[in-house]
Write a protein that holds these residues in place. Structure first.
Motif, PDB file in Angstrom:
ATOM      1  N   UNK A 204     -83.050  29.652  27.751  1.00  0.00           N
ATOM      2  CA  UNK A 204     -82.689  29.231  26.397  1.00  0.00           C
ATOM      3  C   UNK A 204     -81.690  30.169  25.738  1.00  0.00           C
ATOM      4  N   UNK A 205     -81.446  31.342  26.297  1.00  0.00           N
ATOM      5  CA  UNK A 205     -80.477  32.311  25.776  1.00  0.00           C
ATOM      6  C   UNK A 205     -79.569  32.771  26.916  1.00  0.00           C
ATOM      7  N   UNK A 206     -78.398  33.239  26.526  1.00  0.00           N
ATOM      8  CA  UNK A 206     -77.423  33.718  27.500  1.00  0.00           C
ATOM      9  C   UNK A 206     -76.838  35.029  26.991  1.00  0.00           C
ATOM     10  N   UNK A 207     -76.853  36.066  27.835  1.00  0.00           N
ATOM     11  CA  UNK A 207     -76.244  37.345  27.484  1.00  0.00           C
ATOM     12  C   UNK A 207     -75.017  37.555  28.364  1.00  0.00           C
ATOM     13  N   UNK A 208     -73.927  38.042  27.764  1.00  0.00           N
ATOM     14  CA  UNK A 208     -72.691  38.296  28.499  1.00  0.00           C
ATOM     15  C   UNK A 208     -72.168  39.681  28.135  1.00  0.00           C
ATOM     16  N   UNK A 209     -71.418  40.277  29.054  1.00  0.00           N
ATOM     17  CA  UNK A 209     -70.666  41.503  28.781  1.00  0.00           C
ATOM     18  C   UNK A 209     -69.193  41.216  29.026  1.00  0.00           C
ATOM     19  N   UNK A 210     -68.352  41.895  28.280  1.00  0.00           N
ATOM     20  CA  UNK A 210     -66.926  41.571  28.279  1.00  0.00           C
ATOM     21  C   UNK A 210     -66.106  42.860  28.395  1.00  0.00           C
ATOM     22  N   UNK A 211     -64.835  42.682  28.733  1.00  0.00           N
ATOM     23  CA  UNK A 211     -63.950  43.829  28.891  1.00  0.00           C
ATOM     24  C   UNK A 211     -63.676  44.525  27.563  1.00  0.00           C
ATOM     25  N   UNK A 212     -63.967  43.869  26.444  1.00  0.00           N
ATOM     26  CA  UNK A 212     -63.779  44.513  25.137  1.00  0.00           C
ATOM     27  C   UNK A 212     -64.943  45.439  24.788  1.00  0.00           C
ATOM     28  N   UNK A 213     -65.816  45.752  25.778  1.00  0.00           N
ATOM     29  CA  UNK A 213     -66.926  46.712  25.678  1.00  0.00           C
ATOM     30  C   UNK A 213     -68.097  46.193  24.847  1.00  0.00           C
ATOM     31  N   UNK A 214     -68.130  44.897  24.556  1.00  0.00           N
ATOM     32  CA  UNK A 214     -69.190  44.356  23.726  1.00  0.00           C
ATOM     33  C   UNK A 214     -70.158  43.517  24.551  1.00  0.00           C
ATOM     34  N   UNK A 215     -71.383  43.461  24.086  1.00  0.00           N
ATOM     35  CA  UNK A 215     -72.419  42.618  24.659  1.00  0.00           C
ATOM     36  C   UNK A 215     -72.705  41.510  23.648  1.00  0.00           C
ATOM     37  N   UNK A 216     -72.857  40.277  24.120  1.00  0.00           N
ATOM     38  CA  UNK A 216     -73.036  39.121  23.244  1.00  0.00           C
ATOM     39  C   UNK A 216     -74.216  38.281  23.715  1.00  0.00           C
ATOM     40  N   UNK A 217     -74.892  37.672  22.757  1.00  0.00           N
ATOM     41  CA  UNK A 217     -75.980  36.735  23.048  1.00  0.00           C
ATOM     42  C   UNK A 217     -75.596  35.379  22.475  1.00  0.00           C
ATOM     43  N   UNK A 218     -75.674  34.336  23.327  1.00  0.00           N
ATOM     44  CA  UNK A 218     -75.287  32.982  22.945  1.00  0.00           C
ATOM     45  C   UNK A 218     -76.476  32.033  23.068  1.00  0.00           C
ATOM     46  N   UNK A 219     -76.379  30.936  22.318  1.00  0.00           N
ATOM     47  CA  UNK A 219     -77.194  29.758  22.603  1.00  0.00           C
ATOM     48  C   UNK A 219     -76.417  28.945  23.629  1.00  0.00           C
ATOM     49  N   UNK A 220     -76.888  28.847  24.873  1.00  0.00           N
ATOM     50  CA  UNK A 220     -76.069  28.230  25.923  1.00  0.00           C
ATOM     51  C   UNK A 220     -75.864  26.718  25.753  1.00  0.00           C
ATOM     52  N   UNK A 221     -76.618  26.076  24.874  1.00  0.00           N
ATOM     53  CA  UNK A 221     -76.431  24.629  24.685  1.00  0.00           C
ATOM     54  C   UNK A 221     -75.352  24.332  23.643  1.00  0.00           C
ATOM     55  N   UNK A 222     -75.282  25.157  22.615  1.00  0.00           N
ATOM     56  CA  UNK A 222     -74.336  24.901  21.528  1.00  0.00           C
ATOM     57  C   UNK A 222     -73.135  25.832  21.550  1.00  0.00           C
ATOM     58  N   UNK A 223     -73.126  26.838  22.439  1.00  0.00           N
ATOM     59  CA  UNK A 223     -72.061  27.846  22.512  1.00  0.00           C
ATOM     60  C   UNK A 223     -71.983  28.682  21.249  1.00  0.00           C
ATOM     61  N   UNK A 224     -73.055  28.727  20.483  1.00  0.00           N
ATOM     62  CA  UNK A 224     -73.080  29.492  19.237  1.00  0.00           C
ATOM     63  C   UNK A 224     -73.371  30.963  19.528  1.00  0.00           C
ATOM     64  N   UNK A 225     -72.553  31.847  18.963  1.00  0.00           N
ATOM     65  CA  UNK A 225     -72.743  33.290  19.116  1.00  0.00           C
ATOM     66  C   UNK A 225     -73.827  33.750  18.147  1.00  0.00           C
ATOM     67  N   UNK A 226     -74.913  34.296  18.682  1.00  0.00           N
ATOM     68  CA  UNK A 226     -76.034  34.704  17.839  1.00  0.00           C
ATOM     69  C   UNK A 226     -75.953  36.168  17.432  1.00  0.00           C
ATOM     70  N   UNK A 227     -75.507  37.039  18.330  1.00  0.00           N
ATOM     71  CA  UNK A 227     -75.363  38.457  17.991  1.00  0.00           C
ATOM     72  C   UNK A 227     -74.430  39.123  18.979  1.00  0.00           C
ATOM     73  N   UNK A 228     -73.837  40.220  18.547  1.00  0.00           N
ATOM     74  CA  UNK A 228     -72.971  41.008  19.415  1.00  0.00           C
ATOM     75  C   UNK A 228     -73.029  42.464  18.980  1.00  0.00           C
TER      76      UNK A 228
END
Length: 528
Positions: free
Chosen positions: A187-211
């Protein structure tokens, strides 16, 4: 008087042991790509390794019983036009594997039981959307045929592989996505990116919940969800020292634990065992595997031990718990690629005197069956993955799975000969291109075509291939014999003109002598 209390844990004495060389896999040309990937994927049936291949990208698929030296001409899975960067086995079907490549295409393959008898170039489906190389493929833990892909175009796409449709498109990353991971129920998706940030998404709506800022170093970072909701990350600090951290999803900015390990420059891959709450840290180029246990009490991440070898590792894969040997108290099994072409098998074991099933070491583990369908998941339903007990051992159920006759959109649960109509209609909607080899439908108005099973088709193709080989061999033999005959005839014809020329020259000489004699006789008569 002071004394130190030893922490009580059943995994405190876990130790690793490498299998003998004849029980490992040798002569494997592991990919030399600089992409940060494990280059290996394992399930209870097969071992898949990304290899070097001329003229495109490929990976090798080996049954677990095919140990020893692998032939240089062993069949490959080789349909990509560029180097393969990442592979992942489907958790709900041990015969299905997805691959991402530099050719911007994601392909899903069906591997027959027993392995490959010839090089496989036709995938079940092509997933075409990304504009740059695809370096990450990830399956949903509980929903059937849901696949996440991420590319260097900064796009994250979630697919329904059964129909080839795009379910969700996440385009809010400003740079390359290094890693992604679903939580326990997806129900949640966590990603890491080259901009050094970690993000948590709702994978159904693509909504960014926190970073939040993950690690301050510029090198690649990794993040995984733990079973009980916490997030474990690996990365580098500003001094390029490797470190790991433990965070809560609702307080990403405040790590619970942040520990520096060493100053090596290899990216660390966290491999997580949800049953035992153990994390294995494997760095690219390292010759060690560190393992930790995550517990609710401080310091939360407890160092257990380190497995050391003499050779640096180029890639590594972790066997699911279904493939571990419960009779020897094996809690983890690693497949570790060395630079010399050896895939070393390492068994992590808890020493126990009893031969009985150890229920405290083996809680219910992930099963092969999916909990929900892709349609149910995208409609908002969440479900924990199905679990089962390993008591009595594990028997694969993929061979005996019933094939739903009315589920026209799901091509992965059907023989390839019956899936053309569903693939053709759904591929145009979502970007998935189904293999043209599945088009075995009868023509309009005519009788239905006979549908052969995949085994029969494979047998027929093998016989045709053998006949072609015999024909080619005989043609080469006939050509060699004709060449010998032509050479013999040519030598004979060259000798005959030479002898004839000699005879002709002798005749001409005698004729000229006779003419000369008659001429001289006539001259003398005239003088008289």
């Amino acid at each position: 008087m002071s004394f130190r209390v030893v922490r009580s844990s059943k995994f405190r004495h876990v130790y690793g042991q490498a299998l003998k060389r004849e029980q490992c896999y040798d002569n494997i040309r592991v990919s030399k790509s600089s992409w940060d990937s494990t280059f290996c994927a394992v399930n209870p049936k097969f071992l898949a390794i990304i290899v070097e291949s001329a003229g495109g990208g490929a990976f090798i698929v080996l049954p677990h019983n095919k140990v020893g030296r692998i032939a240089a001409d062993h069949p490959l899975v080789g349909g990509h036009k560029g180097p393969v960067l990442d592979i992942a086995w489907c958790p709900h079907n041990d015969n299905v594997i997805a691959s991402g490549s530099e050719d911007c295409v994601v392909k899903v393959w069906q591997i027959p039981d027993g392995g490959l008898s010839r090089t496989l170039t036709e995938p079940v489906v092509d997933l075409v959307f990304h504009q740059r190389r695809v370096g990450l493929v990830l399956w949903h833990p509980s929903a059937l045929n849901v696949l996440l892909t991420a590319g260097s175009d900064n796009q994250v796409v979630i697919w329904n592989v059964g129909t080839g449709e795009i379910l969700v498109h996440i385009d809010s990353h400003p740079d390359i996505v290094y890693s992604a991971c679903f939580n326990w129920d997806g129900s949640k998706l966590v990603t890491t990116c080259k901009d050094k940030k970690i993000r948590i998404y709702d994978p159904r709506t693509a909504e960014l919940e926190s970073e939040a800022m993950c690690h301050e170093g510029s090198k690649a970072t990794r993040a995984i969800f733990l079973r009980h909701g916490l997030i474990f990350t690996t990365g580098f600090n500003r001094s390029s020292e490797r470190q790991y951290s433990l965070r809560a999803p609702d307080a990403l900015n405040e790590p619970i634990v942040m520990v520096e390990l060493d100053t090596s420059n290899g990216v660390m891959f966290p491999l997580y065992d949800a049953d035992t709450n153990m994390i294995y840290l494997c760095g690219k180029g390292d010759s060690v595997i560190r393992y930790f246990e995550v517990t609710p009490e401080p310091p939360f991440v407890h160092y257990i031990n380190t497995f050391q070898t003499t050779e640096p590792q180029r890639g590594i894969g972790l066997m699911p718990k279904r493939g571990c040997d419960v009779t020897t108290c094996e809690v983890a099994k690693f497949y570790r690629m060395n630079n010399n072409g050896l895939c070393q098998v390492i068994s992590m074991t808890v020493p126990r005197k009893s031969d009985l099933f150890q229920e405290d070491l083996y809680p219910d583990t992930l099963a092969e069956d999916a909990a929900i369908t892709a349609e149910e998941w995208i409609d908002g339903k969440d479900a924990d993955p199905i679990t089962f007990s390993l008591k009595g051992g594990y028997v694969s159920s993929s061979v005996n799975k019933s094939l739903p006759a009315k589920k026209a959109g799901n091509i992965l649960n059907k023989p390839r000969g019956d899936s053309a109509s569903s693939g053709a209609t759904s591929s145009s909607a979502g970007g998935g291109n189904f293999a043209s080899g599945n088009n075995n439908e009868a023509s309009e108005g005519g009788p239905p075509a006979a549908v052969l099973s995949e085994k029969d088709l494979r047998t027929i193709q093998d016989e045709i291939r053998k006949l072609k080989a015999i024909i080619v061999k005989q043609e080469n033999r006939i050509r060699a014999l004709e060449a010998k005959e032509d050479a013999r005839n040519k030598n004979g014809s060259d000798a005959a003109p030479a002898s004839a020329g000699a005879a002709t020259s002798d005749g001409k000489a005698s004729e000229s002598a006779n003419d000369h004699a008659s001429t001289s006789a006539g001259t003398s008569k005239d003088e008289d």
